[in-house]
Design an enzyme around this catalytic site. Structure first.
Site, PDB file in Angstrom:
ATOM      1  N   GLY A  61      21.963   9.274  41.597  1.00 49.67           N
ATOM      2  CA  GLY A  61      21.396  10.762  40.972  1.00 49.67           C
ATOM      3  C   GLY A  61      21.014  11.426  42.241  1.00 49.67           C
ATOM      4  N   SER A 173       4.103   7.972  37.737  1.00 47.45           N
ATOM      5  CA  SER A 173       4.226   8.807  38.312  1.00 47.45           C
ATOM      6  C   SER A 173       5.532  10.063  37.896  1.00 47.45           C
ATOM      7  CB  SER A 173       3.313   9.673  39.500  1.00 47.45           C
ATOM      8  OG  SER A 173       3.296  11.349  39.967  1.00 47.45           O
ATOM      9  N   HIS A 209      13.177  25.345  35.047  1.00 51.43           N
ATOM     10  CA  HIS A 209      13.805  23.836  36.499  1.00 51.43           C
ATOM     11  C   HIS A 209      14.974  23.753  36.069  1.00 51.43           C
ATOM     12  CE1 HIS A 209       9.743  22.042  35.146  1.00 51.43           C
ATOM     13  NE2 HIS A 209       9.813  21.458  36.291  1.00 51.43           N
ATOM     14  N   LYS A 213      17.744  18.841  33.934  1.00 53.48           N
ATOM     15  CA  LYS A 213      16.003  18.673  33.352  1.00 53.48           C
ATOM     16  C   LYS A 213      15.769  18.558  31.833  1.00 53.48           C
ATOM     17  CE  LYS A 213      11.387  18.351  33.648  1.00 53.48           C
ATOM     18  NZ  LYS A 213      11.273  16.852  33.896  1.00 53.48           N
TER      19      LYS A 213
END
Length: 310
Positions: A61, A173, A209, A213
């Site tokens: 990716g 995160s 985005h 996404k």
């Protein structure tokens, strides 16, 4: 460009994105780890001789590849394996001087077990897919592999539980931009110290985005949660999520070269009589802020492991 003149009934119309000028180009907030936010902001500048093995899961990716490239540039030792969601994979990816072999999902446990034996100081970085978050984390915990989870999605409660039950080291995160982490930490402090300060205010949120996404911005969710503690009522279904490239170019002002990789956020608070307004905007073009932040996170975690920090 934003105006400093007090609005009259300006905000009764639909929220529009301020054209990108000198106020653009920052980042969106987010937040880190199972530790306190302050820990994420400790100095993460690499020491002169820092070097340890790092395995980037998700090199197929764009984000994973960016992190692998940043690791190579920072002098970390790239472990030459990664994984794909597809079973039949016969390919390697070259990052710097390292040829990374890509394996299918059924080989994960055997390959990672070998990595743990050969590279006892390894840190794993995960940029895979939302539906892989929990299964990957459970495997890292099972094998005792410290990991940085940058992938968004999955069951957050289960993710934290897996780490805590196994007493593994992990930094979790959905936002790896350090400056954005600092912004969200500041928002949380404001919400804790001034609860209800914006009671009665109306909140509008836009986020843009790249089209790939699929999930809602985790950064936006965290900032909205802060506004709710400040007294604002908000229905997440009202968030405007922009994924159409034409709208991003014309309405949002995303530079064309960053249509495939950006994170723009705009929050507007308006008083009940429209006489007062506040706007918060943070824009990120490209992936470098996240890649560099992820390497800093890996260095931070490596230090904690080496010091046996409890």
């Amino acid at each position: 460009m934003l105006s400093l003149r007090p609005p009259r009934t300006t905000f009764s119309r639909p929220l529009s994105w301020p054209r990108r000028g000198r106020l653009g180009g920052a980042a969106a907030p987010h937040y880190v780890s199972a530790a306190a936010p302050a820990a994420a902001l400790e100095s993460a500048a690499p020491p002169e001789s820092v070097s340890f093995p790092i395995l980037v899961n998700g090199c197929t990716g764009k984000m994973g590849l960016s992190v692998a490239e940043a690791a190579a540039l920072r002098g970390l030792h790239l472990v030459p394996v990664s994984f794909s969601s597809r079973e039949k994979v016969e390919k390697t990816i070259q990052v710097g001087q390292t040829d990374i072999q890509i394996y299918g999902p059924s080989a994960r446990e055997d390959v990672l077990s070998s990595v743990a034996d050969e590279f006892p100081d390894v840190i794993v970085v995960d940029y895979t897919a939302p539906d892989s978050v929990n299964s990957n984390a459970e495997l890292y915990c099972k094998l005792g592999l410290p990991f940085v989870m940058g992938t968004t999605g999955g069951n957050k409660h289960l993710l934290y539980k897996s780490v805590q039950d196994s007493k593994s080291y992990a930094l979790i995160s959905p936002q790896m931009g350090k400056q954005v982490v600092a912004f969200v930490a500041a928002m949380k402090i404001m919400a804790e110290q001034f609860p209800g300060a914006f009671s009665g205010y109306h909140l509008e949120v836009l986020e843009s985005h790249q089209a790939g996404k699929l999930d809602t911005s985790g950064t936006a969710k965290d900032v909205i949660a802060c506004f709710e503690k400040l007294g604002v009522s908000y229905d997440m279904n009202r968030m405007v999520k922009i994924r159409d490239p034409e709208q991003q170019l014309e309405m949002v002002g995303v530079p064309e070269e960053h249509i495939q990789g950006h994170a723009f956020h705009l929050y507007r608070l308006t008083s009940p009589d429209d006489s007062v307004s506040f706007e918060f905007q943070h824009n990120v073009c490209g992936r470098s802020i996240y890649a560099e932040g992820t390497i800093d996170a890996a260095i931070f975690l490596h230090r904690k492991v080496q010091s046996k920090d409890s």
